[in-house]
Write an enzyme that holds these catalytic residues in place. Structure first.
Site, short mmCIF file in Angstrom:
data_model
loop_
_atom_site.label_atom_id
_atom_site.label_comp_id
_atom_site.label_asym_id
_atom_site.label_seq_id
_atom_site.Cartn_x
_atom_site.Cartn_y
_atom_site.Cartn_z
N SER A 2 -1.09 16.46 2.25
CA SER A 2 -2.41 16.45 2.87
C SER A 2 -2.41 16.87 4.34
O SER A 2 -1.96 17.95 4.68
CB SER A 2 -2.99 15.05 2.69
OG SER A 2 -4.29 14.95 3.16
N ASP A 32 -4.90 19.75 2.30
CA ASP A 32 -4.99 19.99 0.85
C ASP A 32 -6.45 20.06 0.38
O ASP A 32 -6.73 20.01 -0.82
CB ASP A 32 -4.19 18.95 0.05
CG ASP A 32 -4.74 17.54 0.21
OD1 ASP A 32 -5.41 17.27 1.23
OD2 ASP A 32 -4.52 16.71 -0.69
N GLU A 80 -15.29 7.94 2.61
CA GLU A 80 -14.60 7.27 3.70
C GLU A 80 -15.05 7.97 4.97
O GLU A 80 -15.37 9.16 4.96
CB GLU A 80 -13.09 7.40 3.55
CG GLU A 80 -12.53 6.58 2.40
CD GLU A 80 -11.01 6.52 2.41
OE1 GLU A 80 -10.48 5.42 2.38
OE2 GLU A 80 -10.35 7.58 2.45
N ASN A 116 -13.36 9.14 7.18
CA ASN A 116 -12.48 10.26 7.46
C ASN A 116 -12.83 11.54 6.70
O ASN A 116 -12.13 12.54 6.79
CB ASN A 116 -11.01 9.88 7.22
CG ASN A 116 -10.72 9.57 5.75
OD1 ASN A 116 -11.44 9.99 4.85
ND2 ASN A 116 -9.66 8.81 5.51
N THR A 132 -0.01 3.84 4.79
CA THR A 132 0.80 5.05 4.80
C THR A 132 1.83 5.11 5.94
O THR A 132 2.66 6.00 5.97
CB THR A 132 -0.11 6.30 4.93
OG1 THR A 132 -0.83 6.20 6.16
CG2 THR A 132 -1.09 6.41 3.79
N ARG A 141 -3.65 -0.89 11.95
CA ARG A 141 -4.79 -0.18 12.52
C ARG A 141 -5.84 -1.19 12.96
O ARG A 141 -6.08 -2.19 12.29
CB ARG A 141 -5.40 0.77 11.50
CG ARG A 141 -4.40 1.78 10.97
CD ARG A 141 -5.06 3.06 10.54
NE ARG A 141 -4.18 3.85 9.69
CZ ARG A 141 -3.19 4.63 10.14
NH1 ARG A 141 -2.96 4.74 11.43
NH2 ARG A 141 -2.42 5.30 9.31
C1 16G Z 1 -4.62 7.85 2.09
C2 16G Z 1 -5.88 7.84 1.27
C3 16G Z 1 -7.09 7.92 2.17
C4 16G Z 1 -7.05 6.78 3.17
C5 16G Z 1 -5.75 6.78 3.93
C6 16G Z 1 -5.62 5.52 4.74
C7 16G Z 1 -6.27 8.81 -0.89
C8 16G Z 1 -6.26 10.06 -1.71
N1 16G Z 1 -5.91 8.96 0.36
O1 16G Z 1 -4.47 9.07 2.76
O2 16G Z 1 -8.21 7.82 1.35
O3 16G Z 1 -8.11 6.87 4.06
O4 16G Z 1 -4.66 6.79 3.02
O5 16G Z 1 -4.41 5.50 5.42
O6 16G Z 1 -6.58 7.74 -1.37
P1 16G Z 1 -3.88 4.18 6.10
O7 16G Z 1 -3.72 3.12 5.02
O8 16G Z 1 -2.60 4.57 6.72
O9 16G Z 1 -4.90 3.75 7.11
MG MG Z 2 -6.06 15.30 1.91
#
Ligand code: 16G
Ligand code: MG
Length: 564
Positions: free
Chosen positions: A74, A296, A390, A392, A525, A530
């Site tokens: 992504s 992506d 979202e 974002n 992630t 946060r």
């Molecule tokens: C991932 C999620 C996105 C979310 C982000 C939060 C999918 C396809 N992607 O990229 O939706 O906003 O994680 O990231 O579900 P974080 O947990 O690091 O804040």
């Molecule tokens: Mg993406």
């Protein structure tokens, strides 16, 4: 014979093939998270191999339905990559299977046969000889090719049939998965080809834009990712720019997909949203429409500048409010207001002003879910029309079977009703029903703005002034162990359970600010927490977030002392 005493085929073949994709001995544990597996691409070979095994198991479990596997990281830098599984109708892998993905990825290579057979016994319950079907796509990252090889080695070992579609956007892979699995339904989702996707969207656009011509032009920043290729191919299916019915001028920028070093660099939806600024290459004139995709192409953010170079951003919340208000309106106009219930699904990151606008002005229900598309999608699918985004920029609008039926069978009583119904029907084709899709969302926004323009005001400026965002900020705070930050169940990540006592302190801080709101959650992630906050003025938000950061850092310091 015990229930689990049945033969599971392919164990030996898998063990043999796995030796070429061995798990590094000293790797940290892998976890299938909100975006599947995602990390430095060098670590992904063995993980991707095990994802192949799981995708085939999932297909066999679902009577040979086709499962999608997408290889992408992504908006992350080019050195990263990721892999995730798409279920038959184009939604994310069912949550109860994530643990199997995690287990396989963490199994030492020498034990893979046993782990595979154990999971197969657990999920199958009896002997399963279904033919497994998997389809594959990847984004433009250089590491993608080798990862596809790891994946197909696993698919060959487990006897699965597969189609490798090469380089595609994530939402196109989701589309293909659903199209493949609905070919024999009374209403197949679309043709099973990349071309079929472009054709479906273009047909929806042409119907929705009969007799409409968007004002001005639109410039699309593709983050130098796969969205650039897709958009260019798609544009070949669109009416000519000067066509009075739906002709639109679209400029494609940041389309250097041949140079990985520029992927997501100072461009793209994430760069724009997190920094609340235009991409570096921005040179828009006042009120010109611009938007950015991510790497992506499943997220989109719109923006423009006002005279005097004031930057104005329209994020996922704005797209949700625009879509909910427009769709709510045409559902009423089509005479379906009492038959179709509309709701909007957001996360805690949605600006409080957007939530208030939807509830109080649009009079629609709002639901709040934890972060991650799978959560929003799931809740949105419970409504006749579920608008989910979202902040974002990731989101879409889902039409239930009931909504589709009502729209199909409605009998228009006036030209106005006919027009509303035709537009609504077109939107059901235009909007990707499987997942957030930058290209499809862009068309949706353009259709709505074209329908709303004509009173002299710039349509994008009018969109921006429907409500005023509360000043807000998002902080990333590094902590020793993000897992020590847990949230209370069923609060959509808005209340901390641990560290003990922290939520109480947070509440005390927030209470000092006008329209203050703040929450802390562990990132899914990254190894960080946060902190999101909003308040009546920018000064107050800055103040609030600074106090919260200090509070977290003091907590960290105290826990370090405790451990000594
Ligand atoms: C991932 C999620 C996105 C979310 C982000 C939060 C999918 C396809 N992607 O990229 O939706 O906003 O994680 O990231 O579900 P974080 O947990 O690091 O804040
Ligand atoms: Mg993406």
């Amino acid at each position: 014979m015990a229930e689990s005493d049945f033969t599971v085929q392919y164990g030996d073949d898998i063990a043999k093939a796995a030796k070429h994709h061995a798990r590094p001995d000293k790797s940290k544990p892998f976890a299938y998270g909100t975006a599947g597996f995602r990390m430095n691409a060098d670590l992904l070979d063995s993980v991707t191999f095990t994802v192949g095994i799981l995708a085939a198991l999932r297909s066999r479990k679902l009577q040979g339905k086709t499962i999608g596997v997408m290889i992408t990281a992504s908006h992350n830098p080019a050195r990263d990559n990721g892999v995730k599984i798409v279920d038959p109708y184009g939604d994310m892998l069912e949550q109860s299977w994530e643990k199997h993905a995690t287990e396989l990825a963490n199994t030492p290579t020498g034990e893979i046969k046993q782990a595979y057979e154990r999971i197969a016994r657990e999920v199958f319950k009896s002997e399963n000889k279904e033919e497994a079907h998997v389809i594959i796509a990847r984004d433009t990252r250089p590491s993608g090719k080798a990862l596809v090889k790891a994946l197909t080695d696993a698919l060959n070992a487990i006897g699965a049939k597969y189609v490798d579609y090469g380089v595609l956007t994530t939402p196109i892979l989701h589309y293909l998965t659903r199209a493949t699995n609905t070919q024999n339904d009374s209403h197949p989702y679309g043709e099973i080809s990349e071309e079929g996707y472009y054709k479906k969207l273009a047909a929806g656009w042409k119907t929705a834009m009969q007799y409409k011509k968007p004002e001005g032009s639109l410039t699309v920043d593709c983050a130098n990712g796969v969205g650039a290729d897709a958009l260019k191919k798609f544009l070949k299916h669109m009416p000519a720019e000067d066509d009075e019915s739906g002709g639109i001028k679209i400029n494609v920028i940041n389309d250097r997909t041949d140079d990985p070093s520029v992927l997501n660099e100072k461009a793209g939806a994430d760069y724009v949203k997190t920094g609340q600024r235009a991409p570096e290459s921005f040179d828009g004139k006042p009120f010109e429409r611009w938007c950015s995709y991510d790497g992506d192409a499943d997220r989109i953010i719109y923006y423009f500048t006002e005279t005097g170079n004031v930057f104005r951003m329209l994020d996922g919340d704005r797209i949700a409010t625009l879509a909910a208000s427009f769709i709510g309106n045409i559902v009423e106009k089509a005479g379906l207001g009492d038959k179709i219930q509309i709701a909007v699904v957001q996360t805690a990151y949605a600006n409080g002003a957007s939530t208030k606008y939807i509830e109080e002005r649009l009079k629609l229900k709002v639901e709040c879910t934890p972060t991650g598309v799978k959560h929003l999608h799931h809740v949105a699918s419970r409504y006749d029309i579920g608008v989910y985004f979202e902040a974002n920029g990731h989101g879409t609008v889902l039409f239930s079977q009931n909504a589709l039926r009502q729209i199909r069978k409605a009998d228009p009583q006036s030209p106005a009703q006919l027009e509303a119904l035709t537009t609504l029907q077109a939107l059901t084709e235009l909007i990707n029903q499987t997942v957030g899709d930058a290209l499809s969302d862009m068309l949706l926004v353009e259709v709505i703005l074209a329908h709303q323009s004509g009173d002299g005001e710039h349509s994008i400026a009018k969109w921006f002034t429907t409500y005023t965002d509360l000043p807000n900020r998002l902080l990333r705070v590094e902590v020793a162990d993000k897992n020590s930050f847990t949230t209370v169940p069923d609060t959509a990540e808005r209340k901390l359970q641990t560290p003990e006592g922290m939520q109480g302190k947070l509440d005390e801080l927030v209470a000092k600010y006008t329209s203050g709101r703040c929450f802390v959650r562990a990132s899914g992630t990254e190894n960080a927490v946060r902190v999101y906050g909003e308040a009546a003025s920018k000064h107050e938000v800055d103040n609030l977030l600074q106090s919260v950061e200090v509070m977290i850092e003091r907590g960290e310091a105290a826990s370090r002392v405790d451990q000594h």
